[in-house]
Design an enzyme around this catalytic site. Structure first.
Site, PDB file in Angstrom:
ATOM      1  N   ASN A 145      24.183  19.366   7.252  1.00  0.00           N
ATOM      2  CA  ASN A 145      23.602  18.805   8.487  1.00  0.00           C
ATOM      3  C   ASN A 145      24.617  18.739   9.632  1.00  0.00           C
ATOM      4  O   ASN A 145      24.308  19.105  10.762  1.00  0.00           O
ATOM      5  CB  ASN A 145      23.012  17.413   8.214  1.00  0.00           C
ATOM      6  CG  ASN A 145      21.858  17.469   7.227  1.00  0.00           C
ATOM      7  OD1 ASN A 145      21.387  18.556   6.886  1.00  0.00           O
ATOM      8  ND2 ASN A 145      21.412  16.315   6.760  1.00  0.00           N
ATOM      9  N   THR A 183       6.798  33.198  55.928  1.00  0.00           N
ATOM     10  CA  THR A 183       6.247  32.003  55.283  1.00  0.00           C
ATOM     11  C   THR A 183       4.811  32.398  54.949  1.00  0.00           C
ATOM     12  O   THR A 183       4.193  33.167  55.708  1.00  0.00           O
ATOM     13  CB  THR A 183       6.243  30.762  56.218  1.00  0.00           C
ATOM     14  OG1 THR A 183       5.430  31.042  57.353  1.00  0.00           O
ATOM     15  CG2 THR A 183       7.649  30.399  56.683  1.00  0.00           C
ATOM     16  N   SER A 229       5.729  57.825  35.839  1.00  0.00           N
ATOM     17  CA  SER A 229       4.425  57.666  35.210  1.00  0.00           C
ATOM     18  C   SER A 229       4.139  58.900  34.367  1.00  0.00           C
ATOM     19  O   SER A 229       4.545  60.005  34.718  1.00  0.00           O
ATOM     20  CB  SER A 229       3.359  57.506  36.295  1.00  0.00           C
ATOM     21  OG  SER A 229       2.100  57.894  35.797  1.00  0.00           O
ATOM     22  N   ASN A 268       8.452  53.774  39.554  1.00  0.00           N
ATOM     23  CA  ASN A 268       8.032  52.375  39.379  1.00  0.00           C
ATOM     24  C   ASN A 268       9.205  51.409  39.228  1.00  0.00           C
ATOM     25  O   ASN A 268      10.218  51.757  38.624  1.00  0.00           O
ATOM     26  CB  ASN A 268       7.130  52.262  38.143  1.00  0.00           C
ATOM     27  CG  ASN A 268       5.843  53.050  38.295  1.00  0.00           C
ATOM     28  OD1 ASN A 268       5.325  53.162  39.406  1.00  0.00           O
ATOM     29  ND2 ASN A 268       5.357  53.599  37.203  1.00  0.00           N
ATOM     30  N   GLU A 318       9.871  44.324  37.192  1.00  0.00           N
ATOM     31  CA  GLU A 318       8.641  43.798  36.572  1.00  0.00           C
ATOM     32  C   GLU A 318       8.931  43.190  35.202  1.00  0.00           C
ATOM     33  O   GLU A 318       8.389  42.147  34.841  1.00  0.00           O
ATOM     34  CB  GLU A 318       7.598  44.917  36.448  1.00  0.00           C
ATOM     35  CG  GLU A 318       7.033  45.333  37.799  1.00  0.00           C
ATOM     36  CD  GLU A 318       6.163  46.583  37.734  1.00  0.00           C
ATOM     37  OE1 GLU A 318       5.819  47.052  36.622  1.00  0.00           O
ATOM     38  OE2 GLU A 318       5.829  47.100  38.812  1.00  0.00           O
ATOM     39  N   TYR A 348      18.475  13.981  10.388  1.00  0.00           N
ATOM     40  CA  TYR A 348      18.124  15.386  10.244  1.00  0.00           C
ATOM     41  C   TYR A 348      16.777  15.548   9.544  1.00  0.00           C
ATOM     42  O   TYR A 348      16.459  14.860   8.576  1.00  0.00           O
ATOM     43  CB  TYR A 348      19.198  16.153   9.439  1.00  0.00           C
ATOM     44  CG  TYR A 348      18.839  17.610   9.253  1.00  0.00           C
ATOM     45  CD1 TYR A 348      19.162  18.539  10.233  1.00  0.00           C
ATOM     46  CD2 TYR A 348      18.126  18.045   8.134  1.00  0.00           C
ATOM     47  CE1 TYR A 348      18.795  19.873  10.092  1.00  0.00           C
ATOM     48  CE2 TYR A 348      17.758  19.379   7.987  1.00  0.00           C
ATOM     49  CZ  TYR A 348      18.097  20.289   8.973  1.00  0.00           C
ATOM     50  OH  TYR A 348      17.736  21.605   8.840  1.00  0.00           O
ATOM     51  N   LYS A 393      16.395  27.600  16.349  1.00  0.00           N
ATOM     52  CA  LYS A 393      17.239  28.790  16.497  1.00  0.00           C
ATOM     53  C   LYS A 393      16.572  30.051  17.041  1.00  0.00           C
ATOM     54  O   LYS A 393      17.022  30.584  18.060  1.00  0.00           O
ATOM     55  CB  LYS A 393      17.900  29.109  15.155  1.00  0.00           C
ATOM     56  CG  LYS A 393      18.862  28.019  14.749  1.00  0.00           C
ATOM     57  CD  LYS A 393      19.567  28.292  13.459  1.00  0.00           C
ATOM     58  CE  LYS A 393      20.299  27.030  13.037  1.00  0.00           C
ATOM     59  NZ  LYS A 393      19.363  25.891  12.748  1.00  0.00           N
TER      60      LYS A 393
HETATM   61  N1  ARG Z   1      19.273  26.007   7.826  1.00  0.00           N
HETATM   62  C1  ARG Z   1      19.350  24.634   8.156  1.00  0.00           C
HETATM   63  C2  ARG Z   1      19.109  24.441   9.661  1.00  0.00           C
HETATM   64  O1  ARG Z   1      19.179  25.389  10.348  1.00  0.00           O
HETATM   65  C3  ARG Z   1      20.700  24.101   7.785  1.00  0.00           C
HETATM   66  C4  ARG Z   1      20.728  22.650   7.476  1.00  0.00           C
HETATM   67  C5  ARG Z   1      20.111  22.406   6.184  1.00  0.00           C
HETATM   68  N2  ARG Z   1      20.204  21.036   5.811  1.00  0.00           N
HETATM   69  C6  ARG Z   1      19.360  20.502   4.926  1.00  0.00           C
HETATM   70  N3  ARG Z   1      19.521  19.278   4.668  1.00  0.00           N
HETATM   71  N4  ARG Z   1      18.400  21.196   4.414  1.00  0.00           N
HETATM   72  O2  ARG Z   1      18.844  23.364  10.108  1.00  0.00           O
END
Ligand code: ARG
Length: 464
Positions: free
Chosen positions: A110, A155, A277, A285, A290, A317, A325
């Site tokens: 954690n 404007t 195109s 283009n 875009e 946690y 992520k």
């Molecule tokens: N892969 C987990 C994350 O990204 C890592 C931490 C895992 N900790 C746990 N107590 N399962 O958060």
């Protein structure tokens, strides 16, 4: 399936559960941070007498070997491990045996993942700052070269008053400058080290958290272990700042697309930054602009996703946080690519100065200046506004513009007009007389550019 925590279990994890739970497919991005964090951790453990010098040396050598092998491609990060932390630890034990099993002393995944993610984000903040700095430098040199490139200012997307290209680009300079300042603010606020928070309640070992923090380039250690393992504010702040960068890039893209249209023809995007195109041979283009505009959505999405993930999580946690992520990584990559490509497109774009000046002369962009002319001659502004309004109507009717009328025609609407009106409503005068700080007049723009140069010189890019 190789796990760190089999002891308490009597059955194998279900295969679907294992896959659903695993994060190695995306958290392998953190391998460098994970290894560096571990090296700092064991260095501290040895200093505190929790680990022997021999174990420390063996572990550090092992970790450096893993780092080297990942980087030279001889070690593949494979999905038989749950996450990058398990992968590195299991590999270390394979390589050095017993000593490797001591690496995780006084640490939890954690605080480990909290550290890895924070270090990774910190270097992304710095890399984004560097890319923002290069778009600022590009803008500044374009501004210097276009102090008297006249164009209409808008404007409501209606021509309003004439400005210069330097002035228009200067608006984006301010936006990206604030974006850089946000990078620096975020960096400073996030730069505290969570390692040593353990699973949630610290540890019973006598860790020197200040020392680890220092080894890893942090300002200091964090002050609450529960918050340390469950804080993702810094990432939310970064995603908010990335969203703002995309909002700026998207507005700029929209303008480039409009300027590049057949109707405007203000710019020509370089061949290297345009696409054709498959069916219409005449097409060129503005796909890059875009796409930058389009990719804004996924960056906003990452911000919304993390805000929503975090909103119901009790301390400390919870596995929900693994969801911080994938989308964040995607947003970081996206913004860096967009900044990079947009700067290149800008750098190579040609401005059709004649078309821009011509456009600035049409559309009554000098109407305010004509009213101001009357005010200088003693007419109250509200009356002058009405007179010029009638003058504009007259011009529309005759399909002409204020500067092309004869003095008699002007006098027939208001006898205050004199010969000097023609100079007063010329494009050059309209722009160059605007000398309030922040306005497009050349003299004041030059001063502003000097100030911006000083800003850049005194605001070094963050170290990644
Ligand atoms: N892969 C987990 C994350 O990204 C890592 C931490 C895992 N900790 C746990 N107590 N399962 O958060």
């Amino acid at each position: 399936m190789a796990q760190l925590w089999g002891g308490r279990f009597t059955k194998e994890t279900d295969k679907l559960v294992y896959d659903f739970n695993a994060s190695i497919s995306f958290d392998q991005k953190l391998y460098k941070e994970d290894i560096k964090g571990s090296i700092a951790h064991v260095t501290m453990l040895a200093k505190q007498g929790i680990l022997t010098e021999d174990d420390k040396v063996a572990i550090i050598d092992g970790l450096n070997g893993i780092l080297e092998d990942i980087e030279n491609g001889s070690l593949q990060i494979t999905s038989e491990y749950e996450d990058i932390h398990s992968f590195v630890e299991a590999n270390l034990i394979d390589r050095i045996g017993e000593a490797g099993k001591r690496l995780h002393t006084g640490r939890s995944r954690n605080d480990q993942v909290a550290l890895d993610m924070r270090m990774y984000t910190r270097s992304q903040v710095a890399q984004t700052d560097a890319l923002l700095n290069s778009i600022l430098e590009t803008l500044l040199s374009m501004m210097e070269a276009n102090l008297d490139t006249y164009m209409p200012g808008f404007t409501h997307l209606q021509k309003a008053q004439p400005v210069t290209l330097a002035h228009h680009l200067g608006a984006y300079f301010e936006m990206f400058k604030r974006d850089r300042q946000r990078m620096h603010d975020i960096y400073e606020r996030m730069n505290y080290c969570p390692l040593g928070a353990g699973a949630l309640a610290g540890t019973t070992y006598s860790l020197d958290r200040a020392y680890t923090a220092e080894l890893l380039g942090f300002t200091g250690p964090t002050l609450n272990s529960m918050d340390s393992v469950s804080d993702r504010d810094y990432l939310i702040e970064f995603l908010a700042a990335l969203s703002t960068i995309m909002m700026h890039l998207s507005r700029f893209s929209e303008e480039v697309i409009i300027w590049n249209s057949n109707e405007y023809r203000f710019v020509e995007i370089d061949d290297a930054y345009s696409t054709g195109s498959s069916i219409m041979p005449q097409k060129k283009n503005p796909d890059i602009a875009e796409l930058v505009r389009g990719k804004t959505g996924r960056v906003y999405g990452a911000l919304m996703s993390l805000l929503t993930t975090m909103k119901g999580i009790p301390l400390a946690y919870n596995k929900d946080m693994q969801e911080d992520k994938e989308m964040a990584f995607d947003a970081m990559n996206t913004v860096q690519d967009c900044l990079h490509l947009f700067t290149g497109m800008l750098d190579t774009m040609k401005f059709r100065k004649d078309v821009m000046a011509e456009s600035a002369m049409n559309g009554f962009t000098n109407a305010t200046d004509a009213a101001d002319y009357l005010v200088v001659k003693g007419v109250p502004f509200r009356d002058a506004h009405g007179i010029i309004g009638r003058l504009v109507l007259y011009c529309i009717d005759k399909n002409t513009s204020i500067d092309k009328l004869s003095l008699e025609e002007l006098k027939s609407i208001c006898d205050v007009f004199d010969e000097d009106i023609f100079d007063a409503v010329s494009l050059k005068t309209c722009v160059e007389k605007r000398l309030t700080l922040g306005a497009p007049g050349m003299e004041i723009m030059k001063r502003v550019i000097e100030e911006e140069k000083e800003f850049l010189a005194g605001f070094p890019v963050l170290e990644a």
